[in-house]
Design a protein around this motif. Sequence first.
Motif, PDB file in Angstrom:
ATOM      1  N   ALA A   1       0.836  -1.198   0.000  1.00  0.00           N
ATOM      2  CA  ALA A   1       0.000   0.000   0.000  1.00  0.00           C
ATOM      3  C   ALA A   1       0.873   1.251   0.000  1.00  0.00           C
TER       4      ALA A   1
ATOM      5  N   GLN B   1      -3.766   0.922  -1.320  1.00  0.00           N
ATOM      6  CA  GLN B   1      -4.026  -0.435  -0.853  1.00  0.00           C
ATOM      7  C   GLN B   1      -3.085  -1.391  -1.573  1.00  0.00           C
TER       8      GLN B   1
ATOM      9  N   LEU C   1      -6.765  -4.797  -6.983  1.00  0.00           N
ATOM     10  CA  LEU C   1      -6.530  -4.890  -5.546  1.00  0.00           C
ATOM     11  C   LEU C   1      -6.223  -6.325  -5.154  1.00  0.00           C
TER      12      LEU C   1
ATOM     13  N   PHE D   1     -10.738   3.262  -2.681  1.00  0.00           N
ATOM     14  CA  PHE D   1      -9.289   3.306  -2.829  1.00  0.00           C
ATOM     15  C   PHE D   1      -8.902   4.652  -3.435  1.00  0.00           C
TER      16      PHE D   1
END
Length: 516
Positions: free
Chosen positions: A46, A93, A135, A145
């Motif tokens: 992330a 993320q 993701l 996000f």
Amino acid sequence: MRVSGDAPIYYPYWRGIALAGWDGIQWSLLPSTQEVPVRQQPLVAAAASIPRDDLPSDSQRIQIQHDTFQVIVPPEQTLATVFSSAEIISVNQPSTVRGIMTSQPTLPGLVPALVNVAGDNVSPSAFDTVDRIHLTNRVRAPYTFTVTEAVPNAAVDELRSAGTDYPAWTRPYISLYTDGASAKGYSTARDSEIADLAQTIVHAANATTPYDQAKAIESWFLEKGRFTYTLTPPPAPTGVRPLDYFLFTSKKGFCQDFSTAMNVMLRTLGIPSRQMSGFGQGLFDDKTRQYIVNALDAHSWVEVFFPGYGWIPFEATPDNVNAPISRPATRALLNVPSTPSTEASARPRAIPKEPAVDTGGSSSNSAFPDIWRQAVVAGGALLVLLIIGILLAARWLLAVKDIPRIWRRLLFLGDRLKIPRHQGDTPQEFGGRLATFVPPLDEEVRQLANLYTRASFRRGGLSAAELAEARRAWHRIRGSYPGLVISAWRDALRRGRVVSAEEGATSENPEPSRRR
């Protein structure tokens, strides 16, 4: 989904997946081969920077911005794709990155090596280009996000002078078919016609640079009357490629047809291009300062690679929603802020236009544009309501074919004209009074009064001949009907009141029931 963030520069879409493989029928992600080392980075931490070599080294050629996406649909519907309005630099993320990476060789027959990128410990290997990011962690709708992106920021003269010194990794984006393989059961015989058509278009436009050639093809598809945009194009006959049928026969298609045709034409010219799949901007909500994007905004468009600048979008679909980007002619006209500003974050996302001329007395923050916009919207809404009203009124008159409804229209007209109606009136009595108020229609009104009486009290109603007679009489009255009603309302307004339809309805006598 809902999108908020910085005002973009020259990229009015929400990018999803870049497709480069084509077999003559459909687009796909590039497969990994020894010549095309497509690699997938299994985990980028992330907020870690994604290593990539395809971004301009000159900071003046990119605009850094941030966008936040709130995805409302289940992640399986979007394959947990990380959307953006430009080339993604980082995601807040953990994510998986897929793209071409030539800096790390792959041994024949082995799975492409993976590069570990986590935290600040970044491998020297970097992606030449990125086709997709999604993701890693499991998410449930709604999920959010934020991405940091780099938008190629270039003027027309710069793109014209970008040249054709394409790096080796762009070869799959120039090849017409992935690994030279085309879909079985379909002929590629018309490829030469498509190539000739592309040459004809660029020659007619005197386009010699890749940028001018791309603009010429884009404009050719957008020229009014040449093609028709539709979500339900006619299907190609069995064994005929949809592209061939669209280009040479039907001339009707949706965004994928237009972007596919432009991509194929560009590749026949030796210009690297790819099919971008994602969404249009959607609707901007002034209250929340967010874009509302739904399934109807799904879209595909074309990206062309320019050395030193990266992938630049082009729009070939004449859908009256998505429009080609208008770039300033020179770098001197580009407005490139050095850092993202909070002021930019509050502005709606829009396609940049040619720079406005500074008159020396006006302010860009003036409220007049908003007032005019509201006035135009209000005026447009009133116009739509007026048109709907006219259509309903026309239907109210034109759709009448049976004698009871024809008579009700005459009662309505009589109430507008203030014709006296008394308890116990027969149709002939009321019809006689109405006829004296409209002498040119005297005969028709009296005829309809008699026919309405027969229809109400005679066993079996009117004969076919009598019904046809009633319709002919009503047809003659109908031509003068709107003018009589408008004249009556105008007179009522002059007297300071307007008789409503509800008032007229309360004074009507109950229709006589038909005897059995």
